[in-house]
Design a protein around this motif. Structure first.
Motif, PDB file in Angstrom:
ATOM      1  N   ILE A 187       3.647   6.526  -5.214  1.00  0.00           N
ATOM      2  CA  ILE A 187       3.652   4.950  -4.804  1.00  0.00           C
ATOM      3  C   ILE A 187       4.942   4.522  -4.474  1.00  0.00           C
ATOM      4  CG2 ILE A 187       2.876   2.622  -5.720  1.00  0.00           C
ATOM      5  CD1 ILE A 187       0.631   4.003  -7.460  1.00  0.00           C
ATOM      6  N   ILE A 188       4.824   3.904  -3.349  1.00  0.00           N
ATOM      7  CA  ILE A 188       6.270   3.316  -2.804  1.00  0.00           C
ATOM      8  C   ILE A 188       6.179   1.675  -2.982  1.00  0.00           C
ATOM      9  CG2 ILE A 188       7.792   2.947  -0.946  1.00  0.00           C
ATOM     10  CD1 ILE A 188       6.368   5.154   0.474  1.00  0.00           C
ATOM     11  N   GLY A 189       7.114   1.370  -3.990  1.00  0.00           N
ATOM     12  CA  GLY A 189       7.044  -0.076  -4.491  1.00  0.00           C
ATOM     13  C   GLY A 189       7.633  -1.073  -3.314  1.00  0.00           C
ATOM     14  N   SER A 190       7.148  -2.159  -3.218  1.00  0.00           N
ATOM     15  CA  SER A 190       7.725  -3.439  -2.492  1.00  0.00           C
ATOM     16  C   SER A 190       7.952  -4.523  -3.301  1.00  0.00           C
ATOM     17  CB  SER A 190       6.849  -3.381  -1.047  1.00  0.00           C
ATOM     18  OG  SER A 190       5.670  -4.020  -1.629  1.00  0.00           O
ATOM     19  N   MET A 191       8.133  -5.645  -2.725  1.00  0.00           N
ATOM     20  CA  MET A 191       8.118  -6.958  -3.383  1.00  0.00           C
ATOM     21  C   MET A 191       6.888  -7.423  -3.693  1.00  0.00           C
ATOM     22  SD  MET A 191      11.464  -7.183  -3.661  1.00  0.00           S
ATOM     23  CE  MET A 191      11.650  -9.099  -4.311  1.00  0.00           C
ATOM     24  N   GLU A 192       5.737  -6.864  -3.206  1.00  0.00           N
ATOM     25  CA  GLU A 192       4.418  -7.561  -3.304  1.00  0.00           C
ATOM     26  C   GLU A 192       4.013  -6.887  -4.785  1.00  0.00           C
ATOM     27  OE1 GLU A 192       3.430  -9.010  -1.332  1.00  0.00           O
ATOM     28  OE2 GLU A 192       4.345  -8.644   0.551  1.00  0.00           O
ATOM     29  N   LYS A 193       3.187  -7.834  -5.673  1.00  0.00           N
ATOM     30  CA  LYS A 193       2.769  -7.634  -6.889  1.00  0.00           C
ATOM     31  C   LYS A 193       1.495  -6.846  -6.654  1.00  0.00           C
ATOM     32  CE  LYS A 193       5.967  -9.817  -8.883  1.00  0.00           C
ATOM     33  NZ  LYS A 193       7.047  -9.944  -7.642  1.00  0.00           N
ATOM     34  N   TRP A 194       1.116  -5.818  -7.543  1.00  0.00           N
ATOM     35  CA  TRP A 194      -0.152  -5.110  -7.740  1.00  0.00           C
ATOM     36  C   TRP A 194      -1.178  -5.736  -8.418  1.00  0.00           C
ATOM     37  CZ3 TRP A 194      -1.287  -0.246  -5.684  1.00  0.00           C
ATOM     38  CH2 TRP A 194      -0.238   0.446  -4.865  1.00  0.00           C
ATOM     39  N   SER A 195      -0.868  -6.817  -9.338  1.00  0.00           N
ATOM     40  CA  SER A 195      -1.962  -6.894 -10.314  1.00  0.00           C
ATOM     41  C   SER A 195      -3.308  -7.581  -9.794  1.00  0.00           C
ATOM     42  CB  SER A 195      -1.478  -8.275 -11.176  1.00  0.00           C
ATOM     43  OG  SER A 195      -0.907  -9.310 -10.107  1.00  0.00           O
ATOM     44  N   TRP A 197      -4.559  -6.697  -6.855  1.00  0.00           N
ATOM     45  CA  TRP A 197      -5.505  -5.532  -6.314  1.00  0.00           C
ATOM     46  C   TRP A 197      -5.801  -4.783  -7.409  1.00  0.00           C
ATOM     47  CZ3 TRP A 197      -5.343  -0.358  -6.586  1.00  0.00           C
ATOM     48  CH2 TRP A 197      -6.133   0.399  -5.356  1.00  0.00           C
ATOM     49  N   SER A 198      -5.093  -4.252  -8.474  1.00  0.00           N
ATOM     50  CA  SER A 198      -5.189  -3.686  -9.517  1.00  0.00           C
ATOM     51  C   SER A 198      -7.062  -4.168 -10.084  1.00  0.00           C
ATOM     52  CB  SER A 198      -4.407  -3.289 -10.604  1.00  0.00           C
ATOM     53  OG  SER A 198      -3.233  -2.717  -9.960  1.00  0.00           O
ATOM     54  N   LEU A 199      -6.905  -5.330 -10.319  1.00  0.00           N
ATOM     55  CA  LEU A 199      -7.857  -6.136 -10.989  1.00  0.00           C
ATOM     56  C   LEU A 199      -9.380  -5.962 -10.106  1.00  0.00           C
ATOM     57  CD1 LEU A 199      -9.127  -7.762 -13.460  1.00  0.00           C
ATOM     58  CD2 LEU A 199      -8.286  -9.745 -12.079  1.00  0.00           C
ATOM     59  N   ALA A 200      -9.070  -6.165  -8.494  1.00  0.00           N
ATOM     60  CA  ALA A 200     -10.045  -6.190  -7.744  1.00  0.00           C
ATOM     61  C   ALA A 200     -10.525  -4.771  -7.671  1.00  0.00           C
ATOM     62  CB  ALA A 200      -9.805  -6.476  -6.288  1.00  0.00           C
ATOM     63  N   ALA A 201      -9.752  -3.732  -8.000  1.00  0.00           N
ATOM     64  CA  ALA A 201     -10.163  -2.203  -7.678  1.00  0.00           C
ATOM     65  C   ALA A 201     -10.657  -2.023  -8.999  1.00  0.00           C
ATOM     66  CB  ALA A 201      -8.839  -1.380  -7.456  1.00  0.00           C
ATOM     67  N   GLY A 202     -10.790  -2.582 -10.007  1.00  0.00           N
ATOM     68  CA  GLY A 202     -11.408  -2.146 -11.149  1.00  0.00           C
ATOM     69  C   GLY A 202     -10.594  -1.159 -12.025  1.00  0.00           C
ATOM     70  N   LEU A 203      -9.245  -1.569 -11.829  1.00  0.00           N
ATOM     71  CA  LEU A 203      -8.168  -0.532 -12.635  1.00  0.00           C
ATOM     72  C   LEU A 203      -7.522  -1.683 -13.831  1.00  0.00           C
ATOM     73  CD1 LEU A 203      -6.218   1.117  -9.826  1.00  0.00           C
ATOM     74  CD2 LEU A 203      -7.908   2.155 -11.367  1.00  0.00           C
ATOM     75  N   ASP A 205      -5.277  -3.924 -15.865  1.00  0.00           N
ATOM     76  CA  ASP A 205      -4.080  -4.477 -15.765  1.00  0.00           C
ATOM     77  C   ASP A 205      -3.142  -3.391 -15.558  1.00  0.00           C
ATOM     78  OD1 ASP A 205      -4.137  -3.205 -18.119  1.00  0.00           O
ATOM     79  OD2 ASP A 205      -3.396  -4.732 -19.407  1.00  0.00           O
ATOM     80  N   TRP A 206      -3.442  -2.177 -14.866  1.00  0.00           N
ATOM     81  CA  TRP A 206      -2.954  -1.094 -14.645  1.00  0.00           C
ATOM     82  C   TRP A 206      -1.504  -1.549 -13.488  1.00  0.00           C
ATOM     83  CZ3 TRP A 206      -2.151   0.957  -9.579  1.00  0.00           C
ATOM     84  CH2 TRP A 206      -1.276   2.172  -9.465  1.00  0.00           C
ATOM     85  N   THR A 207      -0.457  -1.217 -13.645  1.00  0.00           N
ATOM     86  CA  THR A 207       0.681  -1.307 -12.852  1.00  0.00           C
ATOM     87  C   THR A 207       1.302   0.232 -12.631  1.00  0.00           C
ATOM     88  OG1 THR A 207       2.039  -1.663 -14.691  1.00  0.00           O
ATOM     89  CG2 THR A 207       1.098  -3.652 -13.631  1.00  0.00           C
ATOM     90  N   PRO A 208       1.595   0.292 -11.013  1.00  0.00           N
ATOM     91  CA  PRO A 208       2.254   1.605 -11.095  1.00  0.00           C
ATOM     92  C   PRO A 208       3.650   1.997 -11.353  1.00  0.00           C
ATOM     93  CG  PRO A 208       2.242   0.125  -8.868  1.00  0.00           C
ATOM     94  CD  PRO A 208       1.602  -0.643 -10.375  1.00  0.00           C
ATOM     95  N   SER A 209       3.840   3.405 -11.413  1.00  0.00           N
ATOM     96  CA  SER A 209       5.219   3.720 -11.716  1.00  0.00           C
ATOM     97  C   SER A 209       5.645   4.331 -10.070  1.00  0.00           C
ATOM     98  CB  SER A 209       5.301   5.070 -12.515  1.00  0.00           C
ATOM     99  OG  SER A 209       5.104   4.285 -13.817  1.00  0.00           O
ATOM    100  N   PHE A 210       6.698   3.670  -9.699  1.00  0.00           N
ATOM    101  CA  PHE A 210       7.094   3.702  -8.162  1.00  0.00           C
ATOM    102  C   PHE A 210       7.921   5.082  -7.935  1.00  0.00           C
ATOM    103  CE2 PHE A 210       7.172  -1.069  -8.303  1.00  0.00           C
ATOM    104  CZ  PHE A 210       5.928  -0.992  -7.810  1.00  0.00           C
TER     105      PHE A 210
END
Length: 304
Positions: A187-195, A197-203, A205-210
């Motif tokens: 996963i390539i990280g950017s200034m965008e927050k994943w929270s 998207w993760s919630l909508a995707a059913g994941l 409070d998962w946050t990625p390791s970049f």
């Protein structure tokens, strides 16, 4: 203003006081040594007091001269800065726009020829930066900003909403094929927050390791195209590539971006032809883009 001495004399005095030599001052100002000496005498006669103590060929500032030199140096710097700022201000036939690099490259640039075709009288200057330009002092007419739309002393009009999507290069053999595979992907990280998207995707409070992080979405997108991983991108940046098949949408999840784009300007621009022409054009272009994104999101939802 009657108490102002000649500018040439002030420049000569400042140069000699700073460089400590008539010869060096003459070289710096591209004049003769005698011209410098003449200007120094002119200034001392004007002030009615000596600015230098002459010891042979050596000049030492008097106490009055030292204080005067400090003040004149500041004043000349202020004049130079005011002149630079005035010359840099946009001309009537120039339209200078401050914007984000990613928005400029992916959204504005492809559409800008349409504006120039309608209004060929303007030469367009783009100032791309990750930081907000200070519209009070920067040599810009308008800005396209992303945020809340509330900035002190700045007028703003809502321009464009956006969405967040996870994308991969369509020919990347290692791209995740489902949401369940995303946490194991590069996963390539950017200034965008994943929270969101993760919630909508059913994941949850998962946050990625970049595997890679960059503060410029243009570079993130280029890395995705080069099979270096997947990334969370704004739909305004990737809609055309998703539609063409160059990029794949991972997981069929689209969530609203927490911020939106705004057209911003200083009140002094009110009533100007530049503001009227550009805002009329870009608001129409933004409405078309908004419609295209809405249709795409509906297609994604229908496919889930």
């Amino acid at each position: 203003m009657d108490s102002l001495p000649p500018l040439a004399a002030l420049r000569a005095f400042e140069a000699v006081s700073r460089l400590g030599s008539v010869v060096k001052a003459a070289d710096a100002l591209s004049v003769t040594h005698s011209a410098i000496s003449h200007q120094l005498r002119t200034l001392e006669d004007y002030l009615g007091l000596p600015l230098f103590e002459r010891q042979g060929r050596k000049l030492n500032l008097t106490e009055d001269g030292r204080h005067y030199a400090l003040q004149i140096r500041v004043a000349l710097n202020d004049v130079a800065e005011a002149t630079r700022a005035t010359r840099a201000r946009p001309k009537p036939n120039e339209l200078t726009i401050a914007t984000l690099p990613s928005f400029s490259l992916s959204w504005l640039m492809p559409r800008l020829p349409g504006f120039q075709q309608i209004y060929p009288q303007y030469r367009v200057n783009l100032r791309a930066s990750l930081q907000f330009e200070d519209l009070q002092t920067a040599p810009v007419d308008l800005a396209i900003r992303m945020g809340s739309g509330e900035w002190d002393g700045v007028k703003a009009r809502a321009l464009l909403s956006d969405y967040l999507v996870v994308v991969a290069a369509s020919d990347d053999p290692q791209q995740p094929r489902s949401i369940a595979e995303v946490p194991q992907a590069r996963i390539i990280g950017s200034m965008e927050k994943w929270s969101s998207w993760s919630l909508a995707a059913g994941l949850g409070d998962w946050t990625p390791s970049f595997s890679l992080f960059c503060n410029d979405n243009n570079i993130v997108l280029d890395a995705i195209r080069r099979h270096q991983g997947v990334g969370l991108m704004r739909l305004t940046m990737v809609l055309d590539e998703l539609r063409s098949g160059r990029l794949n949408l991972v997981g069929n999840v689209v969530v609203p971006h927490p911020s939106r784009f705004w057209l911003a300007w200083m009140p002094r621009m009110d009533g100007s032809a530049k503001l009227h022409h550009f805002s009329e054009w870009i608001l129409a272009a933004a409405a078309q883009s908004e419609q295209a994104m809405s249709e795409y999101c509906q297609q994604v939802l229908a496919a889930r």
